[in-house]
Design an enzyme around this catalytic site. Structure first.
Site, mmCIF file in Angstrom:
data_model
loop_
_atom_site.group_PDB
_atom_site.id
_atom_site.type_symbol
_atom_site.label_atom_id
_atom_site.label_comp_id
_atom_site.label_asym_id
_atom_site.label_seq_id
_atom_site.Cartn_x
_atom_site.Cartn_y
_atom_site.Cartn_z
ATOM 1 N N LYS A 57 1.022 -1.164 0.080
ATOM 2 C CA LYS A 57 -0.061 -0.141 0.021
ATOM 3 C C LYS A 57 0.803 1.269 0.056
ATOM 4 C CE LYS A 57 -2.331 -1.206 3.676
ATOM 5 N NZ LYS A 57 -1.635 -2.317 4.182
ATOM 6 N N ARG A 103 -0.453 -8.961 13.662
ATOM 7 C CA ARG A 103 -0.963 -7.795 12.631
ATOM 8 C C ARG A 103 -1.995 -8.566 11.688
ATOM 9 N NH1 ARG A 103 2.030 -3.158 10.973
ATOM 10 N NH2 ARG A 103 2.498 -4.170 9.000
ATOM 11 N N ARG A 126 10.875 -3.529 9.956
ATOM 12 C CA ARG A 126 10.265 -2.631 10.521
ATOM 13 C C ARG A 126 10.074 -3.355 11.959
ATOM 14 N NH1 ARG A 126 4.690 -0.928 7.617
ATOM 15 N NH2 ARG A 126 5.593 0.562 6.318
#
Ligand code: AMP
Length: 215
Positions: free
Chosen positions: A13, A170, A158
């Site tokens: 994204k 997540r 990350r």
């Protein structure tokens, strides 16, 4: 254009948001990036303390996410949202925010990918520890291995993705909280599904084809 990019963590994204932002001359707003920027200040304010919650993989509260997103788009006529909204409650708050301003969303792109391709995409993702620039070991590597092209700092995973357990959390949160948004936007005639398996430019072209139908 007021657009939303939906899809599981790691689908790309951010990459597509950056391209669309440049092409449409509108800001790309990522609540995840805003949260990471807050954490990077190292301050001890309540907002920073709440932002740090994401390091465990958890969501921040809807109220906080709404605040961040609204601050970022308040003065903008167009935008591409990435990672926001992430729940039906956030989507309803966004609708109300836009309605108050006499505007509305133009389209919501759902980026779809197989679990296998997603796992490979997430495993190769690297981010600059200083400036936040993103890379991918296979698709978009840095010139010098492990170093950021922009500022020379080291590249890492990350923080919210550096352990398989966090990735799983997540993913579970995405399924439970964010997937219901597809039906929400489908009912409003805004949802456009995009096959996101290919290289970034291939996916971008598919989004553009879908977008041209709107213009
Ligand atoms: P992202 O960069 O979009 O993957 O976001 C990184 C992390 O920030 C997510 O895993 C969440 O913990 C948190 N986050 C980002 N956006 C939101 C949101 N809209 N609502 C709640 N938590 C969020």
């Amino acid at each position: 254009m007021r657009l939303i990019l939906l899809g599981p963590p790691g689908v790309g994204k951010g990459t597509q948001g950056a391209r669309l932002s440049q092409a449409l001359s509108v800001p790309s707003v990522s609540t995840g990036a805003l949260l990471r920027a807050l954490i990077a200040t190292g301050n001890e304010t309540p907002r920073v303390l709440e932002a740090r919650q994401i390091l465990s993989g958890a969501f921040v509260s809807d109220t906080f996410a709404n605040q961040l997103a609204f601050e970022a788009i308040r003065t903008q006529r167009g935008f591409v949202l990435d990672g926001y909204p992430r729940s039906v409650s956030q989507a309803e708050a966004l609708d109300a925010f836009l309605l108050e301003r006499g505007t509305a969303l133009d389209a919501v792109f759902l980026l779809r990918i197989s679990d296998l391709a997603l796992a490979a995409r997430v495993a190769g993702r690297r981010v600059c520890s200083e400036c936040g620039a993103t890379y991918h070991l296979a698709i978009a590597p840095s010139c010098q291995e492990g170093r950021c092209d922009l500022c020379g700092a080291g590249l890492t995973l990350r923080p919210e993705e550096d352990q398989p357990g966090k990735r799983l959390l997540r993913r579970q949160l995405y399924e439970a909280q964010t997937v219901p948004l597809c039906a929400f936007y489908q009912e409003r005639g805004l949802l456009r599904e995009i096959d996101a398996e290919g290289l970034p430019e291939v996916v971008y072209n598919k989004i553009c084809e879908s977008l041209f139908g709107l213009i």
